[in-house]
Design an enzyme around this catalytic site. Sequence first.
Site, PDB file in Angstrom:
ATOM      1  N   GLY A  74     -20.992   2.924  18.543  1.00 21.16           N
ATOM      2  CA  GLY A  74     -21.188   4.358  18.380  1.00 21.16           C
ATOM      3  C   GLY A  74     -20.242   5.163  19.247  1.00 21.16           C
ATOM      4  N   GLY A  95     -20.104   6.021  22.468  1.00 21.60           N
ATOM      5  CA  GLY A  95     -19.587   5.477  23.727  1.00 21.60           C
ATOM      6  C   GLY A  95     -18.490   4.460  23.467  1.00 21.60           C
ATOM      7  N   THR A 148     -24.420   2.906  14.847  1.00 24.26           N
ATOM      8  CA  THR A 148     -25.490   3.383  15.732  1.00 24.26           C
ATOM      9  C   THR A 148     -26.678   3.813  14.887  1.00 24.26           C
ATOM     10  OG1 THR A 148     -26.254   5.208  17.137  1.00 24.26           O
ATOM     11  CG2 THR A 148     -24.254   5.633  15.940  1.00 24.26           C
ATOM     12  N   ILE A 149     -27.874   3.511  15.377  1.00 21.58           N
ATOM     13  CA  ILE A 149     -29.061   3.956  14.628  1.00 21.58           C
ATOM     14  C   ILE A 149     -29.161   5.476  14.653  1.00 21.58           C
ATOM     15  CG2 ILE A 149     -30.382   1.827  14.995  1.00 21.58           C
ATOM     16  CD1 ILE A 149     -32.088   3.505  17.057  1.00 21.58           C
ATOM     17  N   ASP A 150     -28.494   6.104  15.638  1.00 24.23           N
ATOM     18  CA  ASP A 150     -28.636   7.561  15.805  1.00 24.23           C
ATOM     19  C   ASP A 150     -27.937   8.356  14.687  1.00 24.23           C
ATOM     20  OD1 ASP A 150     -29.820   6.766  18.143  1.00 24.23           O
ATOM     21  OD2 ASP A 150     -28.110   7.268  19.410  1.00 24.23           O
TER      22      ASP A 150
END
Length: 342
Positions: A97, A99, A120-122
């Site tokens: 993601g 980062g 990323t799950i976000d």
Amino acid sequence: MNAVIRAFTLRAIHEFGWRVVGFLDGFAGLIDKQFITLDEKQVFKIASQGGTILGTSNNVDPFEYYLPNSTSPIDVSDRVLAYIKELHIDALVTIGGDGTQHMAYRLFKLGVPVIGIPKTIDNDLGGTDQTFGFDTAVSIATEAIDRIQTTAESHHRIMLVEVMGRYAGWIALYSGLASGADIILIPEIPFSLERIKDQIDARVRDGHKYTLIVVSEGAREEGKDYSIMKMVKNSHDPIRLGGAAAQLGQRLEEETGIEARATVLGHLLRGGVPVSSDRILSTRYGAGAVDLVADKKFGHMVALRQGKIASATLEEATMALRLVTPDHELVARAKQVGIIFG
Ligand code: F6P
């Protein structure tokens, strides 16, 4: 992760005859030269396995690296550049993601041939319409909220369910909509306690016996800060959010007199068997990243744009988080069916 690793490896070997190695534990393996050679046999059956056969680290940054027992970071990017030369690496594929892709972009600017893959799950990475992992997290959250809804009904309570997502409300928005929540609280739309209480009162007046609230871990009251659970050491973003649902539940119980319970789904959303749409997206991303390597489109990330596999620059991907906009279609649709955003 495994479906991406599988797709990239199989296509790279079959179509191009490349050698593929996987660094262990993300950037940690790149710094410590820990890697394994990936072959067909190893990756053939892993698409259905959650997690990653390579391991991961979310607190190792080559530009701010902490030696064991040290409290001040050092820059070991020179070491990484030297290894990449020594190991004759023609392309470094970074799966992660915000980062991860920030670090990848910095390495690219130092001359490393980097290709990114958005994970990323976000679902908050720029440059792409969707990251893989998100669909699985939404599906686990939806099932859990459905289960909580049945107990909420029997016990006549206010039930709050907290989901991950960091500063983005995508998981809360999608799972709240899918499970028919009454209230969805996301970081992008700060809430007012009064508006939530009014909604609960209105529900009671209308004869509803419970209220289901989906709370993003980054949800916050107007003019207030995020609920921080802890600060972790040595991380790109040291803040770990948590506690928003419990805090709100307590206040609602005090002010409405209705019993409230909060459940935190936390890391449940990141584990287990990935849903089929994620496996398909991961396969498209993994195989699509091979095109970017073959075309030497370094400094780019494979992306999904209007349903098609495309690419975005790492600069675009990392410029700003992709957040829910208050005028997003799903926010409008949710409102049209009576859901409020606090
Ligand atoms: O970025 C993914 C994520 O799962 C966020 O949704 C969550 O806030 C964070 O990571 C949790 O991090 P950790 O696993 O370090 O607790």
